[in-house]
Design an enzyme around this catalytic site. Structure first.
Site, short mmCIF file in Angstrom:
data_model
loop_
_atom_site.label_atom_id
_atom_site.label_comp_id
_atom_site.label_asym_id
_atom_site.label_seq_id
_atom_site.Cartn_x
_atom_site.Cartn_y
_atom_site.Cartn_z
N GLY A 55 -7.92 10.43 9.32
CA GLY A 55 -8.18 10.41 10.59
C GLY A 55 -9.25 11.60 10.98
O GLY A 55 -9.38 11.64 12.21
N LYS A 85 0.97 -1.22 -0.06
CA LYS A 85 -0.15 -0.04 0.09
C LYS A 85 0.98 1.16 -0.10
O LYS A 85 1.70 1.53 0.99
CB LYS A 85 -0.97 -0.11 1.18
CG LYS A 85 -1.79 1.19 1.34
CD LYS A 85 -2.71 1.08 2.44
CE LYS A 85 -3.62 2.33 2.61
NZ LYS A 85 -2.87 3.52 3.16
N ALA A 120 -9.36 6.42 3.90
CA ALA A 120 -9.14 7.52 4.87
C ALA A 120 -10.26 8.26 4.94
O ALA A 120 -11.01 8.73 3.97
CB ALA A 120 -7.99 8.56 4.42
N GLY A 121 -10.59 8.92 5.94
CA GLY A 121 -11.79 9.89 6.21
C GLY A 121 -13.13 9.55 6.63
O GLY A 121 -13.91 10.12 7.27
N ASN A 141 -9.32 2.76 9.45
CA ASN A 141 -8.46 2.45 10.79
C ASN A 141 -9.12 3.22 12.02
O ASN A 141 -9.73 2.60 12.78
CB ASN A 141 -6.91 2.73 10.60
CG ASN A 141 -6.11 2.17 11.65
OD1 ASN A 141 -4.84 2.24 11.53
ND2 ASN A 141 -6.65 2.07 12.90
N THR A 142 -8.91 4.58 11.94
CA THR A 142 -9.01 5.43 13.01
C THR A 142 -10.79 5.17 13.50
O THR A 142 -10.94 5.19 14.67
CB THR A 142 -8.73 6.90 12.83
OG1 THR A 142 -7.53 6.95 12.48
CG2 THR A 142 -8.99 7.67 13.94
#
EC number: 2.8.1.10
Length: 259
Positions: A159, A98, A185-186, A207-208
């Site tokens: 994040g 990645k 992301a986001g 993830n976050t």
């Protein structure tokens, strides 16, 4: 749910989860299990691959259960990213990467010229490249034409939890490329995952949203169901949006009522 296929490899789950920022490794493992994911991404530059300490998440991940996707998080130049990818291949025995090449440490937006340079080099070195990029259709088309296995445009800054900020660009990207489109992301919550799939993307990496949720395992369960719902909805085919109303009940042969 139909399978996600990247570079000829099939995955039953269309979710990819990160492995950082969880309260502890046990919560991470429970969240991964609850999400149903089969692919997890690990930051090579942020772990000691030789350590057997509790902080080394590699000791908790079963590579027979999870497909490990190393990433180049923390790289700001093409050279750094290529060296990190080569380290990952040597340490983990995989040529999948990645690819992340960041422009700065405040926005964490990708540096596109450096990203394209790194992608070209890694493809020449026989890597399977999955680049994190912005939601620009032109850049995504270039990455696709170069031979990347998928493109991974951001939904919003890493994040941020802001969700899908530019759905129209994602729709354009979907129309212009034939390789897998994965939002990276986001994402902030389960509804963001459903929206992404309803736009026609092939997968979502997050993830976050899970790791920093008040209850990570519960959130992981929620995103699993959101992914299923979103994918089923787009395959079902939504009705078109219209400005004016359309009666849901038929008006033919209605009973006449004398006024």
């Amino acid at each position: 749910m139909d399978e996600l296929i990247i570079a000829g490899k099939s995955f039953k789950s269309r979710l990819i989860l990160g492995t950082s920022r969880y309260p502890n490794p046990q919560v991470m493992m429970e969240a991964l299990e609850a999400s149903g994911t089969e692919m997890v991404t690990v930051a090579i530059r942020r772990m000691d691959l030789k350590s057997d300490s509790a902080e080394n998440i590699m000791k908790f991940l079963d590579d027979k259960k999870y497909f490990l996707l190393p990433n180049t998080a923390g790289c700001y130049t093409a050279k750094e990213a290529v060296l990190t990818a080569e380290l990952a291949r040597e340490a983990l025995g995989t040529n999948w990467i990645k690819l992340e090449v960041l422009g700065d440490d405040e926005t964490l937006f990708p540096d596109i010229p450096e990203l394209l340079k790194a992608a070209e080099t890694l493809l020449e070195k026989d890597f399977v490249v999955l680049p994190y990029t912005n939601d620009d259709p032109i850049t995504c088309k270039k990455l696709s034409d170069m031979g990347c296995a998928a493109v991974m445009p951001l939904g919003a800054p890493i994040g941020s939890g802001m969700g899908i900020r530019n759905p129209y660009n994602l729709q354009i990207i979907r129309e212009q490329i034939d390789i897998p489109l994965i939002v990276d992301a986001g994402v902030g919550t389960a509804s963001d995952v459903a929206v992404a799939f309803e736009l026609g993307v092939d997968g979502v990496l997050l993830n976050t949203a899970v790791a920093q949720a008040k209850h990570p395992v519960q959130m992981a369960t929620a995103i699993k169901h959101a992914a299923l719902a979103g994918r089923m909805a787009v395959n079902a085919g939504r009705i078109p949006k219209k400005l004016y109303a359309t009666a849901s009940s038929p008006t033919d042969d209605m009973i006449e009522i004398d006024g």
